[in-house]
Design an enzyme around this catalytic site. Sequence first.
Site, PDB file in Angstrom:
ATOM      1  N   CYS A   1      -3.139 -10.385   7.088  1.00 46.15           N
ATOM      2  CA  CYS A   1      -4.183 -11.414   7.127  1.00 46.15           C
ATOM      3  C   CYS A   1      -3.680 -12.755   6.626  1.00 46.15           C
ATOM      4  O   CYS A   1      -3.594 -13.715   7.377  1.00 46.15           O
ATOM      5  CB  CYS A   1      -5.355 -10.980   6.271  1.00 46.15           C
ATOM      6  SG  CYS A   1      -5.838  -9.332   6.630  1.00 46.15           S
TER       7      CYS A   1
HETATM    8  N1  SAJ Z   1      -0.505 -12.947  -3.316  1.00 45.90           N
HETATM    9  C1  SAJ Z   1       0.249 -13.766  -4.143  1.00 45.90           C
HETATM   10  N2  SAJ Z   1      -0.366 -14.458  -5.133  1.00 45.90           N
HETATM   11  C2  SAJ Z   1      -1.738 -14.362  -5.332  1.00 45.90           C
HETATM   12  C3  SAJ Z   1      -2.493 -13.521  -4.472  1.00 45.90           C
HETATM   13  C4  SAJ Z   1      -1.861 -12.826  -3.478  1.00 45.90           C
HETATM   14  O1  SAJ Z   1       1.469 -13.877  -3.988  1.00 45.90           O
HETATM   15  O2  SAJ Z   1      -2.258 -15.001  -6.253  1.00 45.90           O
HETATM   16  C5  SAJ Z   1       0.152 -12.240  -2.217  1.00 45.90           C
HETATM   17  C6  SAJ Z   1       0.016 -10.735  -2.315  1.00 45.90           C
HETATM   18  O3  SAJ Z   1       1.108 -10.203  -3.063  1.00 45.90           O
HETATM   19  C7  SAJ Z   1       0.081 -10.316  -0.852  1.00 45.90           C
HETATM   20  C8  SAJ Z   1      -0.554 -11.476  -0.115  1.00 45.90           C
HETATM   21  O4  SAJ Z   1      -0.490 -12.604  -1.012  1.00 45.90           O
HETATM   22  O5  SAJ Z   1       1.416 -10.183  -0.432  1.00 45.90           O
HETATM   23  C9  SAJ Z   1      -2.011 -11.211   0.317  1.00 45.90           C
HETATM   24  O6  SAJ Z   1      -2.705 -10.850  -0.833  1.00 45.90           O
HETATM   25  P1  SAJ Z   1      -4.307 -10.576  -0.802  1.00 45.90           P
HETATM   26  O7  SAJ Z   1      -4.728 -10.251  -2.189  1.00 45.90           O
HETATM   27  O8  SAJ Z   1      -5.017 -11.669  -0.111  1.00 45.90           O
HETATM   28  O9  SAJ Z   1      -4.388  -9.220  -0.005  1.00 45.90           O
HETATM   29  P2  SAJ Z   1      -4.873  -8.787   1.445  1.00 45.90           P
HETATM   30  O10 SAJ Z   1      -4.232  -9.648   2.484  1.00 45.90           O
HETATM   31  O11 SAJ Z   1      -4.709  -7.322   1.545  1.00 45.90           O
HETATM   32  O12 SAJ Z   1      -6.464  -8.955   1.456  1.00 45.90           O
HETATM   33  C10 SAJ Z   1      -7.000 -10.104   1.828  1.00 45.90           C
HETATM   34  C11 SAJ Z   1      -8.326 -10.108   1.088  1.00 45.90           C
HETATM   35  N3  SAJ Z   1      -8.030 -10.345  -0.319  1.00 45.90           N
HETATM   36  C12 SAJ Z   1      -8.865 -10.832  -1.218  1.00 45.90           C
HETATM   37  O13 SAJ Z   1      -9.908 -11.391  -0.915  1.00 45.90           O
HETATM   38  C13 SAJ Z   1      -8.506 -10.646  -2.665  1.00 45.90           C
HETATM   39  C14 SAJ Z   1      -9.122 -11.080   1.788  1.00 45.90           C
HETATM   40  O14 SAJ Z   1      -8.459 -12.320   1.778  1.00 45.90           O
HETATM   41  C15 SAJ Z   1      -9.444 -10.558   3.161  1.00 45.90           C
HETATM   42  O15 SAJ Z   1     -10.660  -9.810   3.063  1.00 45.90           O
HETATM   43  C16 SAJ Z   1      -8.398  -9.658   3.722  1.00 45.90           C
HETATM   44  O16 SAJ Z   1      -7.155 -10.095   3.251  1.00 45.90           O
HETATM   45  C17 SAJ Z   1      -8.483  -9.717   5.229  1.00 45.90           C
HETATM   46  O17 SAJ Z   1      -8.512  -8.650   5.808  1.00 45.90           O
HETATM   47  O18 SAJ Z   1      -8.569 -10.835   5.756  1.00 45.90           O
END
Ligand code: SAJ
Length: 426
Positions: free
Chosen positions: A266
């Site tokens: 995503c």
């Molecule tokens: N990450 C960082 N720093 C942060 C947060 C995340 O480096 O502060 C990295 C994570 O390690 C990961 C990536 O970014 O590699 C994505 O992290 P994520 O927490 O957004 O995880 P996803 O992609 O599984 O889930 C996201 C959902 N997350 C949250 O809302 C917390 C949301 O954005 C969506 O519901 C989902 O993707 C989607 O399906 O769109």
Amino acid sequence: MADQPPIHVDVVVIGLGYVGLPLAQGALNRGLSVTGLDLSTRVIDTLMSGSSHIDDISDADVKKMLDQGFMATSNPEVLAGADAVVICVPTPLDSDGGPDLAAVHGAVDTIRQYLHKGMLVVLESTTYPGTTDDEVRPVLETTGLIAGTDFHLAFSPERIDPGNETYGIHNTPKVVGGVTAQCTEAASAFYARFVDTVVPTKSAREAETAKLLENTYRHINIALMNEMAQFCHDLNIDLWDVIEAAKTKPFGFQAFYPGPGVGGHCIPIDPNYLGFQVQSKLGYPFRFVELAQEINASMPTYVSRRVQEALTAQGKAIEGARVILLGVTYKANIADERESPVRPLADELVTLGADISFFDPYVEHWTTASGSYDRVPDLLTAVAGADCVVLLQAHADFDFDAIARASKLLLDTRGVLAASANVTRL
Ligand code: SAJ
């Protein structure tokens, strides 16, 4: 058998992955009848045998779904008796970074063949604004049925957060936007049957764009942290401490953290849909997205440089250095490896001459462009034998203190350990 009336089902879910299956489960748990439609016989056979192929749904969950009457099939005729159909198929990027809607087009064409009066069609797959109105509606209306009159059509973004044990399908507010006001009402009434809070938008475009805003917001703020991590390190400022201080502000600030890059299906992908739409429709770039993409994608190279720098500080060359990577999935506490930044990191380290190995509690065998690896059999033994340990995904299964104690040198890219003589942080 001819002239048999179609078997009625409240909803058919097309695409039984990390989005479709929890949706099906949520609807079943609130008493709706649900059938799953998928192209993959492997997925269908796995589910019908009572097993799960995704992190957040257990085998016991699937068995319960089957007991509740759930059925997975590849036979689209089930659509003939469906009151509603929800499209939850993947929308990856194509080779030139634009949206690949092939799976959506395939699902819509299948639905077209079974579209009937009173049917509700909802697209949940993340896509660029205008898809529901301009790509889905015209195809369905070739049947002569009119959206808003004969059937209903809406967009409702999925908000699945894999591994999130607090928020699931029932208690995550559901944004819903129809191609007409009646469509918005019909889709809202449908979701209200199994989602606690439904949030109607003016039209499908606003619902499509809300999803992209949510993920672009994350993408950009993560990139901000990743860029700050680089100059804070050079200025000898502890960014992790800075973030802990900033997040004490009770309003107007949300903490994001630097990391080895942004993975998943995503965050690294969805913002490009908005960028694509702006550039292709308006002829100018969505600069925030381009810059965030560039910064986040540069993190694996930056981390490999930090490994080299840390080894050099100990008088060791990266050429021939034993480097173990801890956590190769795309985020902590799940097994999903899609778009994980650890692959390009591994390839960079191999290019620099490092001898790499890995450990991840969720992954036994791991393949990157530069090689295939078996998980080391004993974590602490491997850590003690490594010249440099890189902590990449802070899985809860890891005993971080034991790992730090056993490490000659450890680069912590997740800020879970205190900096010390042998521990350096991103
Ligand atoms: N990450 C960082 N720093 C942060 C947060 C995340 O480096 O502060 C990295 C994570 O390690 C990961 C990536 O970014 O590699 C994505 O992290 P994520 O927490 O957004 O995880 P996803 O992609 O599984 O889930 C996201 C959902 N997350 C949250 O809302 C917390 C949301 O954005 C969506 O519901 C989902 O993707 C989607 O399906 O769109």
